[in-house]
Design an enzyme around this catalytic site. Structure first.
Site, PDB file in Angstrom:
ATOM      1  CE  LYS A 128      -4.208  -1.873   2.947  1.00  0.00           C
ATOM      2  NZ  LYS A 128      -5.021  -1.526   1.636  1.00  0.00           N
TER       3      LYS A 128
ATOM      4  NE  ARG B 140     -11.083  -9.651  -1.757  1.00  0.00           N
ATOM      5  CZ  ARG B 140     -11.320  -8.999  -2.443  1.00  0.00           C
ATOM      6  NH1 ARG B 140     -11.730  -9.118  -4.011  1.00  0.00           N
ATOM      7  NH2 ARG B 140     -10.984  -7.455  -2.236  1.00  0.00           N
TER       8      ARG B 140
HETATM    9  N1  BES Z   1      -8.194  -3.468   4.340  1.00  0.00           N
HETATM   10  C1  BES Z   1      -7.983  -3.640   3.439  1.00  0.00           C
HETATM   11  C2  BES Z   1      -9.398  -2.742   2.703  1.00  0.00           C
HETATM   12  C3  BES Z   1      -9.478  -1.355   3.718  1.00  0.00           C
HETATM   13  C4  BES Z   1      -9.108  -0.040   2.555  1.00  0.00           C
HETATM   14  C5  BES Z   1     -10.028  -1.223   4.730  1.00  0.00           C
HETATM   15  C6  BES Z   1      -9.429   1.177   3.305  1.00  0.00           C
HETATM   16  C7  BES Z   1     -10.067   0.275   5.041  1.00  0.00           C
HETATM   17  C8  BES Z   1     -10.239   1.598   4.634  1.00  0.00           C
HETATM   18  C9  BES Z   1      -8.436  -5.188   1.844  1.00  0.00           C
HETATM   19  O1  BES Z   1      -7.626  -5.372   2.635  1.00  0.00           O
HETATM   20  C10 BES Z   1      -7.540  -4.181   0.717  1.00  0.00           C
HETATM   21  O2  BES Z   1      -6.610  -3.582   1.079  1.00  0.00           O
HETATM   22  N2  BES Z   1      -8.532  -3.905   0.240  1.00  0.00           N
HETATM   23  C11 BES Z   1      -8.150  -3.816  -1.475  1.00  0.00           C
HETATM   24  C12 BES Z   1      -9.358  -4.800  -1.905  1.00  0.00           C
HETATM   25  C13 BES Z   1      -8.818  -4.802  -3.902  1.00  0.00           C
HETATM   26  C14 BES Z   1      -6.580  -5.550  -3.964  1.00  0.00           C
HETATM   27  C15 BES Z   1      -9.382  -5.909  -4.763  1.00  0.00           C
HETATM   28  C16 BES Z   1      -8.715  -3.153  -1.445  1.00  0.00           C
HETATM   29  O3  BES Z   1     -10.003  -2.224  -1.375  1.00  0.00           O
HETATM   30  O4  BES Z   1      -8.302  -1.628  -2.177  1.00  0.00           O
HETATM   31 MN    MN Z   2      -5.358  -5.690   1.861  1.00  0.00          MN
END
Ligand code: BES
Ligand code: MN
Ligand code: ZN
Length: 523
Positions: A302, A376
């Site tokens: 990230k 997931r």
């Molecule tokens: N933990 C994150 C989602 C999240 C984003 C929670 C912002 C709280 C605030 C999750 O694991 C994630 O990174 N999701 C990705 C999924 C994508 C890579 C398909 C996302 O939402 O960008």
């Molecule tokens: Mn994630």
């Protein structure tokens, strides 16, 4: 702080002692010293109020109600009425008016609920009072024209609203409130009974969830999460706890959760807390929470801005444990199993890579498109395990799953995804009743096409598209069609940027009140 007050503070609030071995296991530097959060005001009920201290009056409109048990002289009443008129205070929900210099009270605070307040509106008035009187040195008395158990609703809100997470502050620490809060009403025994049997256990569950989520990831990681939850359930009747460590999960072929955690030196865990009340059905309701104790994204790392918020990526796991704690402490006649799928998502030489193929406990294979779509994955293994080992009658997932749900619903609603109309309806109703609201989101079958893989049975992310729905679809792919199943995406609501009456700034514990309500409503 002297020894006595330190001991008192330690007794009054949940303490998270970082394990002695944490430094060697985590390798993330010096773990903050053990300290307790500021003591909260003790909550009590009485028929009569002392004449001094801070007085809160719960108002339904602009007219000062008759207050049972409060000695209010005629000149005092007149002074308050004059102040109400001068300030054009109307008693609407959320309104407050703070008055000083009247009678022997250090302060008089009027808090509005609006006409014919609901239980939730009364709770919000209690939360507002807690926050307005945060730095009030005096004991607090809350009065109103309370019928039956309304005072218990106000007390519940006070308990949620007075939460703070300040245990690591050592300088410029705001003085904790001193003195108890007493709710004064016509029937203190009835109000106290309602509070201790229902609302106090629920507030304890919310506090557990918030504490776990607010803790940084050098303190709460899978192993220490398990230890803290065990501590919270110590001595609570009707509860059995099962913990799978990494070796056990490997033996069960849980390739997903082991894969997600393999970039971290902190081992993954699966924790299952079962509570069965008397007279409850044989098949439990399974509440399965995402427990990523820190989500860096892994190799699909990230951006650094705000990455620290990902210490709360275990909020779903924290909330299922909080709900189970509330249900067990209140001896509710329900049968639930709360499941925390715990792992830390880190980039490392041993971490999963994009294009890796892993095998889940179900035997199905997954192509990893992004190591950042990890929630997931751990949920698929947790759902499979609980379905096999506990034969639940329904499964509800709760997870900070996608950024996409934040764009859609912000901090107002959690997203609800379900193939089961009856379960969806019960969840929506529980959301309205608890104040933790849900908005139904689509699981159109065509969205599933984005998860098709050339090399495996499914891939863990699509490129662009309806990200919250594809995330839900991914989880649903591993759940038997005959199983009533729902998924709640709480990525927008697990943390609050601002202080609201029932949710002070920081981690909200979203889901504890909702899932407690769902279980009690007979799902
Ligand atoms: N933990 C994150 C989602 C999240 C984003 C929670 C912002 C709280 C605030 C999750 O694991 C994630 O990174 N999701 C990705 C999924 C994508 C890579 C398909 C996302 O939402 O960008
Ligand atoms: Mn994630
Ligand atoms: Zn995540």
């Amino acid at each position: 702080m002297n020894h006595k007050s330190l001991l008192l503070a330690a007794c009054l609030s949940l303490t998270f002692a970082p394990p002695a071995f944490a430094q060697t296991v985590t390798g993330s530097g010096v773990v903050p010293a053990t300290a307790a959060n500021s003591a909260e005001r003790a909550i009590g009920f009485a028929a009569n109020a002392p004449a001094s201290g801070a007085l809160v009056i719960v108002m339904t409109d602009a007219t000062l109600p008759l207050l049972d048990g409060v000695a209010f002289s005629a000149p005092e009443r007149q002074a308050v009425a004059a102040a109400i008129a001068a300030a054009t205070f109307d008693g609407k929900a959320g309104s407050t008016l703070s008055l000083r210099g009247i009678g022997a009270h250090s302060r008089i605070l009027l808090v509005g609920t609006g006409a014919t307040p609901t239980s939730l509106a009364l709770a919000e008035a209690g939360g507002k009072a807690a926050q307005e009187l945060k730095s009030e040195a005096q004991p607090v008395v809350i009065a109103g024209a309370f019928g039956d158990t309304s005072a218990a609703d106000v007390a519940y809100g006070f308990a949620l609203g007075q939460y703070r997470f300040d245990r690591y502050k050592t300088v410029d620490k705001k003085a904790p409130p001193t003195g108890a809060v007493t709710l004064v009403g016509a029937d203190p025994a009835a109000a106290e009974a309602a509070f201790t049997s229902r609302w106090k256990p629920l507030a304890d569950g919310v506090r557990l969830s918030r504490d776990l989520a607010n803790e940084p990831a050098n303190v709460i990681y899978p192993e220490s999460f398990v230890a803290e939850v065990r501590k919270a359930f110590t001595g609570v009747a009707g509860v059995s706890i099962e913990v799978l460590d990494e070796a056990a999960m490997r033996r069960l072929n849980m390739g997903n959760i082991v894969g997600v955690g393999q970039g971290s030196p902190r081992g993954s865990r699966m924790m299952l807390v079962r509570y069965r009340g008397s007279g409850a059905p044989a098949a439990p309701l399974a509440l399965v929470g995402k427990g990523i104790t820190f989500d860096t994204g892994g190799i699909s790392i990230k951006p650094s801005a705000n990455m620290g918020n990902m210490k709360g990526d275990m909020s779903g796991a924290a909330s299922v444990m909080g709900a189970a704690l509330s249900l067990a402490k209140s001896r509710a006649p329900v049968h639930v199993v709360a499941v925390a799928a715990l792992a830390e998502n880190m980039p490392d030489g041993n971490a999963m890579r994009p294009a890796d193929v892993i095998r889940t406990m179900s035997g199905k294979t997954v192509e990893i498109v992004s190591t950042d779509a990890e929630g997931r994955l751990v949920l698929a293994d947790a759902n499979e395990y609980v379905a096999q080992a506990y034969k639940p009658r329904a499964i509800v997932n709760i997870a900070t799953l996608t950024g996409a749900i934040v764009g859609a619903l912000s901090d107002q609603y959690a997203g609800l995804f379900s193939r089961d109309e009856a379960l969806a309806a019960k969840l929506l109703a529980a959301g309205t009743a608890s104040g933790e609201e849900l908005w139904r989101m689509p699981l159109h079958k065509n969205f599933f096409d984005r998860l098709k893989s050339d090399v495996a049975d499914i891939r863990n992310g699509g490129s662009d598209g309806p990200g919250a729905s594809t995330g839900a679809h991914f989880i649903g792919f591993f759940v038997d069609d005959a199983m009533p199943w729902a998924h709640l995406d709480i990525a927008g609501v697990n943390r609050s940027e601002k202080t609201n009456p029932l949710t002070p700034k920081g981690m909200t514990g979203f889901g504890v009140r909702l899932l407690d309500q769902l279980a009690r409503s007979g799902e």
